[in-house]
Scaffold this active site. Structure first.
Site, short mmCIF file in Angstrom:
data_model
loop_
_atom_site.label_atom_id
_atom_site.label_comp_id
_atom_site.label_asym_id
_atom_site.label_seq_id
_atom_site.Cartn_x
_atom_site.Cartn_y
_atom_site.Cartn_z
N ASP A 160 0.83 -1.20 0.00
CA ASP A 160 0.00 0.00 0.00
C ASP A 160 0.87 1.26 0.00
O ASP A 160 1.71 1.43 0.88
CB ASP A 160 -0.90 -0.04 1.25
CG ASP A 160 -2.19 0.72 1.09
OD1 ASP A 160 -2.14 1.88 0.67
OD2 ASP A 160 -3.26 0.15 1.41
N THR A 163 -6.82 3.70 -2.20
CA THR A 163 -6.64 2.28 -1.85
C THR A 163 -7.72 1.34 -2.41
O THR A 163 -7.40 0.33 -3.03
CB THR A 163 -6.59 2.13 -0.31
OG1 THR A 163 -5.46 2.86 0.14
CG2 THR A 163 -6.48 0.68 0.11
N ASP A 182 1.26 2.41 3.93
CA ASP A 182 0.36 3.55 3.69
C ASP A 182 0.08 4.30 4.98
O ASP A 182 0.15 5.52 5.02
CB ASP A 182 -0.96 3.05 3.09
CG ASP A 182 -1.93 4.19 2.81
OD1 ASP A 182 -1.67 4.96 1.88
OD2 ASP A 182 -2.93 4.30 3.55
N ASP A 191 -1.14 -0.12 -4.64
CA ASP A 191 -2.50 0.32 -4.97
C ASP A 191 -2.54 1.79 -5.41
O ASP A 191 -3.58 2.29 -5.82
CB ASP A 191 -3.44 0.08 -3.78
CG ASP A 191 -2.95 0.75 -2.52
OD1 ASP A 191 -1.74 1.10 -2.43
OD2 ASP A 191 -3.77 0.94 -1.60
#
Ligand code: ZN
Ligand code: ZN
Ligand code: ZN
Length: 552
Positions: free
Chosen positions: A39, A80, A306, A353
């Site tokens: 991520d 995401t 992330d 993503d």
């Protein structure tokens, strides 16, 4: 036996022997596909941190697999939910319908989560964290197609800290998707998949690993002066944890836990990647994935990159340390796959993503344009502006994800009776937005509807990210380097620009050539490539093409 029956038998046996002869050559497929989404991973991390990686993690994938160096998201918004859905469906939000992490539902007239499903509840955890299913994703995933191709005998499981990171990749027909319950520190699922957690998951949870990880101090892996690829540890661009005076190592987790959401704190530390890796390995072993000739599919999504990435930004020592440790997780995973499935029997891909921008203040301090845009302030100004033109009409229903949703009821009746023309109002809004600092462009619903799907530039990116039924009536785009005001410290993503779109696309293992390419590929090419390697149908909405140069 009558002659006719006899001759029929001969014909039948001949037919069978022919089929049997063909069956001696079975379709060549990997025993297991492993999808890894990191991520918020930028492509450049592979190279900026390269010298500090070990030899059997990222470097093994890069050296023995195929590296796509110019792989991009081909739509905006780069978030995401849309990202995971696009990797696995081979298409964009315009078709799969996942237009944001949370987005305004015009029918329900409220914000909804992209995997939120009130008809489901948690299995193994707090009810509200388990109201999850992929039902809002409108087209099939590569994992759905594997299920269909194998008459549901392939095993498909998704694992992530985030619910959307597990549920979207695993698809509509998955055996299971597991994610983190931040109230208990356990891995949980929803009633969409099962009624009770498997015994091995209960046993895994009973080890209380989350609690053990949170008893540690997070110290840098290498001496701090070795992190020459990143900025200083003490940095005005990093966000402070609650109750901690500095933005520097070490991070004393037991002391920080109470002020920072208890079990939620784990998601901000590299130990969450350890946790996901341990759970993925346990899934592989306990579910006996990749053990027979029917291909299985394990979808892993690492979320801390992330969550911590937002707080610290891409120049932080914290993020570099996180990647050096993730490199070890990847090595560990590969070693386990070699042991359990066998090297050469599995195909693996790794991507992200979306990527992420630099902190806007950091850019400004370097002389690069950038800034902070406040959607709340913009909404208030816009409402006031429209009130001047159309008093009491309350024309704006919602502003979210850089989209304006108009109150369609206000436009009912002919323009003569309502005093309103939809197209004129939409253009007025766009023109007004353009007077605001940081707004680069706007596109009305009518303009996007008339655009070609494969149109170039920013407009094409918005068209592919725009779902005709779900998206808003006016979309606006910020200038490069501009981001939402909440990311004054740290950073965020979502734009159509290269810093948010350029992600790693690595393929490795069975069916994959060794090499690299600088040709531009799109994220939507991943699933069609997997379809070719697996010899199965391309997902229903797929717009991408197989990356022929990497297929053996
Ligand atoms: Zn993300
Ligand atoms: Zn720091
Ligand atoms: Zn994010």
């Amino acid at each position: 036996m009558r002659p006719l029956t006899y001759s029929l038998l001969i014909v039948l046996s001949l037919t069978f022997s022919k089929v049997n002869a063909q069956n001696t050559q079975t379709v060549d497929r990997p025993k297991l596909v492993v999808g890894i989404v990191v991520d918020q991973m930028r492509h450049e991390y592979l190279y900026r941190f390269y010298d500090k990686f070990g030899s059997d993690g990222f470097k093994r994938l890069m050296g023995e697999g195929f590296v796509i160096k110019n792989g991009h998201y081909n739509y905006a918004p780069t978030y995401t939910g849309p990202g995971h859905a696009s990797v696995y469906t081979g298409t964009t939000p315009a078709i799969h319908g996942i237009i944001g992490n949370d987005f305004y539902d015009k029918g329900l007239k409220k914000m909804v989560n992209c995997v939120g499903d009130p008809s489901q509840t948690a299995v193994g955890g707090l009810a509200k964290y388990g109201q999850v299913s992929p039902f809002r994703m409108l087209s099939t995933t590569i994992t759905d197609e594997l299920k269909l191709a194998t008459n549901r005998t392939a095993k498909v499981i998704g694992v992530s800290m985030k619910d959307r990171g597990a549920a979207l990749p695993a698809g509509h027909m998955a055996d299971a998707a597991y994610w983190y319950d931040k109230s208990s520190g356990n891995f949980i699922t929803s009633t969409y998949y099962m009624k009770e957690l498997p015994a091995w998951v209960k046993q895994f949870n009973s080890k209380n690993l989350a609690n053990i990880y949170l008893q540690q101090e997070w110290k840098p892996l290498l001496p701090l002066e070795k992190y020459t690829e990143s900025g200083p540890d003490a940095s005005p661009y990093e966000r402070k944890f609650k109750g901690k005076e500095t933005t520097t190592f070490p991070y004393n987790l037991p002391a920080m836990r109470k002020d920072n959401g208890d079990f939620d704190l784990l998601a901000y530390t590299p130990f969450a990647n350890d946790y996901v890796t341990e759970f993925a390995k346990a899934t592989l072993v306990n579910e006996k994935m990749g053990k027979d000739a029917i291909p299985d599919f394990l979808c892993i999504s690492y979320s801390t990159t992330d969550i911590l990435g937002h707080a610290m930004g891409p120049r932080s020592v914290e993020v570099q340390d996180l990647y050096l440790r993730l490199d070890k997780n990847i090595a560990d995973l590969l070693k386990t796959l070699d042991k359990e499935v066998g090297a050469g029997n599995y195909t693996l891909f790794l991507t992200a993503d979306h990527a992420v921008g630099e902190n806007s203040q950091f850019l400004k301090d370097q002389g690069v344009p950038g800034g902070h845009f406040s959607p709340n302030r913009a909404e208030a100004m816009l409402r006031e502006f429209l009130e001047g033109y159309f008093p009491g009409k309350n024309l704006i229903e919602n502003v979210s994800n850089d989209q304006i949703f108009l109150n369609h009821e206000a436009f009912q009746g002919a323009p003569k009776t309502s005093g309103l023309d939809f197209f004129i109002v939409a253009e007025l809004i766009g023109k007004y937005l353009m007077t605001m600092d940081g707004v680069a462009n706007y596109f009305t619903e009518g303009v996007l509807r008339q655009g070609a799907f494969d149109e170039g530039g920013v407009k094409g990116m918005i068209i592919r990210g725009y779902h005709p039924k779900r998206s808003g009536d006016v979309v606006f785009v910020l200038e490069p380097g501009w981001m939402d005001a909440w990311a004054v410290q740290g950073t965020t993503h979502g734009s159509p620009y290269a810093y948010d779109t350029n992600v790693p696309i690595l393929f490795y293992g069975k069916g994959v050539k060794k090499g690299e390419s600088t040709r531009r590929y799109s994220i939507t090419d991943i699933s069609p490539t997997l379809s070719m390697i697996l010899n199965i149908t391309i997902p229903s909405g797929a717009i991408g093409n197989p990356v022929s140069e990497l297929i053996e």
